[in-house]
Design an enzyme around this catalytic site. Structure first.
Site, PDB file in Angstrom:
ATOM      1  N   ASP A 103      73.242 103.511  48.001  1.00  0.00           N
ATOM      2  CA  ASP A 103      74.338 102.588  47.891  1.00  0.00           C
ATOM      3  C   ASP A 103      74.513 102.041  49.626  1.00  0.00           C
ATOM      4  OD1 ASP A 103      75.097 103.150  45.359  1.00  0.00           O
ATOM      5  OD2 ASP A 103      76.538 104.804  46.044  1.00  0.00           O
TER       6      ASP A 103
HETATM    7  N1  URA Z   1      74.359 108.916  44.345  1.00  0.00           N
HETATM    8  C1  URA Z   1      75.312 107.920  44.714  1.00  0.00           C
HETATM    9  O1  URA Z   1      76.406 108.113  44.106  1.00  0.00           O
HETATM   10  N2  URA Z   1      74.729 107.024  45.563  1.00  0.00           N
HETATM   11  C2  URA Z   1      73.732 107.084  46.409  1.00  0.00           C
HETATM   12  O2  URA Z   1      73.704 105.946  47.124  1.00  0.00           O
HETATM   13  C3  URA Z   1      72.845 107.908  45.695  1.00  0.00           C
HETATM   14  C4  URA Z   1      73.310 108.707  45.048  1.00  0.00           C
END
Ligand code: URA
Length: 232
Positions: A103
């Protein structure tokens, strides 16, 4: 392989641009300028310099990036710069892509490669390479929450409960979560499912490949052939 062609395969531009780099005296081998674009070189283990920067020849490129917050893994980022902007032009030019996604606000270990088969293998649901995440939680982390994460939690759109391979407390409001899969927002959704909230997320390991302390946020490094087995 001819020198200009080798540069072309490594992302230094069109064949003509690569020949031009050589002719302009911008390419060195073993510290000495070479000006013959047609020079035959043995690609295996070949190291060359372009405008003062050393490059090892890589038949396929695999790098790790310490992703900072505020960058998107998408090729067409919408609100923030792309992680690709953290790579030098030759790596962008030869078509590296992130292996899976983190993310925008997640930090840490991100792999990028131009090896389509490797992307497919590492992101396939059948490939269960463990990924380790450090989670900063809004509320204190209880033993009950950890147990539920290990036992499996229901996530929307998932037919079966999703379990962590491991969940360990790392402080009053911190935990380390090891996951076998990489479902959409998986960590954040799992933490929410046990009644807590993920305030900060960092990936520290994929398989046996550790981000380590040496790579500052925003920096990248090659992953050599000897390290690839660490990815399972
Ligand atoms: N899980 C998440 O919620 N976000 C990420 O960036 C990676 C794994």
């Amino acid at each position: 392989m001819q020198l200009a062609h080798l540069l072309f395969t490594q992302g230094f531009g069109t064949r003509r641009v690569c020949a031009g780099l050589v002719e302009a005296g911008l390419v060195r081998i073993g510290g000495a300028v070479v000006d013959d674009p047609g020079l035959e070189v043995d690609a295996d283990g070949f190291v060359f310099e372009v405008e003062g920067v050393l490059w090892p020849y890589q038949a396929s490129a695999l790098v790790m990036l310490n992703k900072p917050a505020g960058y998107e893994c998408s090729q067409k980022p919408r609100h923030h710069p792309s992680v690709m902007s953290l790579l030098p032009p030759p790596l962008r030019q030869r078509g590296l892509q992130p292996v899976g996604r983190l993310d925008e606000d997640t930090t840490g270990l991100l792999l990028l490669t131009d090896d389509g088969k490797l992307i497919h293998r590492l992101t396939s649901p059948r490939h269960h390479v463990p990924k380790v995440y450090q989670v900063q939680a809004r509320h204190p982390v209880s033993e009950e929450q950890l147990e539920r994460l290990r036992a499996g939690v229901a996530l929307e759109d998932e037919p079966r409960p999703v379990a962590a391979l491991a969940a360990e407390r790392r402080g009053e409001n911190a935990l380390e979560l090891t996951l076998a899969e990489g479902k959409y927002h998986q960590v954040k959704r799992m933490i929410a499912a046990v009644g807590n909230r993920c305030e900060a997320l960092h990936r520290s390991r994929i398989g046996a490949l550790e981000l380590g302390e040496d790579l500052a946020p925003g920096r990248w490094r090659w992953i050599g052939a000897e390290e690839r087995p660490a990815l399972g």
